[in-house]
Design a protein around this motif. Sequence first.
Motif, PDB file in Angstrom:
ATOM      1  N   UNK A 196       7.329  24.187 -20.425  1.00 18.30           N
ATOM      2  CA  UNK A 196       6.306  23.715 -21.357  1.00 18.30           C
ATOM      3  C   UNK A 196       6.779  23.883 -22.798  1.00 18.30           C
ATOM      4  N   UNK A 197       6.166  23.122 -23.694  1.00 17.69           N
ATOM      5  CA  UNK A 197       6.486  23.178 -25.120  1.00 17.69           C
ATOM      6  C   UNK A 197       5.472  24.066 -25.833  1.00 17.69           C
ATOM      7  N   UNK A 198       5.939  25.099 -26.495  1.00 18.97           N
ATOM      8  CA  UNK A 198       5.061  25.981 -27.260  1.00 18.97           C
ATOM      9  C   UNK A 198       4.889  25.432 -28.669  1.00 18.97           C
TER      10      UNK A 198
ATOM     11  N   UNK B 213      -0.044  16.359 -22.018  1.00 19.86           N
ATOM     12  CA  UNK B 213      -1.297  17.110 -22.028  1.00 19.86           C
ATOM     13  C   UNK B 213      -1.107  18.346 -22.893  1.00 19.86           C
ATOM     14  N   UNK B 214      -2.205  18.812 -23.486  1.00 21.72           N
ATOM     15  CA  UNK B 214      -2.166  20.008 -24.317  1.00 21.72           C
ATOM     16  C   UNK B 214      -3.125  21.045 -23.754  1.00 21.72           C
ATOM     17  N   UNK B 215      -2.605  22.249 -23.550  1.00 22.51           N
ATOM     18  CA  UNK B 215      -3.390  23.389 -23.077  1.00 22.51           C
ATOM     19  C   UNK B 215      -3.477  24.403 -24.202  1.00 22.51           C
TER      20      UNK B 215
ATOM     21  N   UNK C 227       3.426  22.222 -11.743  1.00 21.69           N
ATOM     22  CA  UNK C 227       2.942  21.147 -12.605  1.00 21.69           C
ATOM     23  C   UNK C 227       4.127  20.503 -13.309  1.00 21.69           C
ATOM     24  N   UNK C 228       3.893  19.354 -13.910  1.00 24.97           N
ATOM     25  CA  UNK C 228       4.948  18.712 -14.700  1.00 24.97           C
ATOM     26  C   UNK C 228       4.948  19.351 -16.089  1.00 24.97           C
ATOM     27  N   UNK C 229       5.404  20.611 -16.147  1.00 29.08           N
ATOM     28  CA  UNK C 229       5.314  21.399 -17.377  1.00 29.08           C
ATOM     29  C   UNK C 229       6.082  20.782 -18.527  1.00 29.08           C
ATOM     30  N   UNK C 230       7.081  19.985 -18.249  1.00 27.12           N
ATOM     31  CA  UNK C 230       7.856  19.365 -19.335  1.00 27.12           C
ATOM     32  C   UNK C 230       7.009  18.389 -20.150  1.00 27.12           C
ATOM     33  N   UNK C 231       5.853  18.023 -19.628  1.00 28.31           N
ATOM     34  CA  UNK C 231       4.946  17.106 -20.339  1.00 28.31           C
ATOM     35  C   UNK C 231       3.696  17.837 -20.848  1.00 28.31           C
ATOM     36  N   UNK C 232       3.741  19.152 -20.841  1.00 27.87           N
ATOM     37  CA  UNK C 232       2.579  19.943 -21.267  1.00 27.87           C
ATOM     38  C   UNK C 232       2.941  20.765 -22.491  1.00 27.87           C
ATOM     39  N   UNK C 233       2.107  20.684 -23.507  1.00 27.03           N
ATOM     40  CA  UNK C 233       2.243  21.512 -24.706  1.00 27.03           C
ATOM     41  C   UNK C 233       1.227  22.640 -24.628  1.00 27.03           C
ATOM     42  N   UNK C 234       1.616  23.808 -25.085  1.00 22.94           N
ATOM     43  CA  UNK C 234       0.741  24.983 -25.058  1.00 22.94           C
ATOM     44  C   UNK C 234       0.589  25.520 -26.477  1.00 22.94           C
ATOM     45  N   UNK C 235      -0.646  25.766 -26.876  1.00 26.29           N
ATOM     46  CA  UNK C 235      -0.912  26.340 -28.193  1.00 26.29           C
ATOM     47  C   UNK C 235      -1.973  27.432 -28.051  1.00 26.29           C
ATOM     48  N   UNK C 236      -1.796  28.500 -28.780  1.00 29.20           N
ATOM     49  CA  UNK C 236      -2.801  29.557 -28.790  1.00 29.20           C
ATOM     50  C   UNK C 236      -4.059  29.099 -29.516  1.00 29.20           C
TER      51      UNK C 236
END
Length: 224
Positions: A96-98, A35-37, A57-66
């Motif tokens: 999470x992945x930035x 997922x992407x946030x 949350x399963x943050x290891x599967x979540x990407x975060x972008x500004x």
Amino acid sequence: MYEFISYPDREAMMLDLADRIAGELSETLLHEDRATLSVPGGTTPGPVFDVLSELALDWSRISVVLNDERWVAEDSPRSNTALLKKRLLTSKASEATLIPLYAPAECPEDALDGLAEGLKPHLPISVLLLGMGTDMHTASLFPGADNLAAALDDRAPPLMAMRAEGAGEPRITLTAPVLKGAMRTHILITGPEKREVLENAAHLPVREAPIRAVLGRAVVHWAD
């Protein structure tokens, strides 16, 4: 027409919004590998980030972008990336992945292609959180900005450089097609002035009120 939620106070709004975002990310991960946030910079969403960072949350599967970034190094007090690392990408959310919107280069155009290539695998955005300025800008889609018309076009690339009188430094921003392509969109605003501005934006051309580009499918969260 957008959905408008009014809260009794800002604390209630921040808690509810964090809970909604967490639920939507979890729902996405039931059906997708990742997922992407996407989130705004600035201090307003900080309390949302504080709550999210502690959720299991399963943050290891979540990407975060500004949504956007000022073209400044991470050691600058104006860096949205630095703020994001301090307020959101900590505690449980540190996994999470930035997805970066800045690279060491003299101007954003010099790094744009590489940053866009890094972003593309993480699209579409699963959950989008936006803010809005009193000039009706969102992300770095500022009224009167040099590349605004191109960034609002349905054929725009995912990222563009942007310069505007009220923006300070050069910026890099997600463009309208990426923002409009988000699966779920939330807009966070506070105070009576921004509520009035948002109501007015719905009746203006999108070049005068760029926030209008994303209003159609958005949930607006407001507290005084």
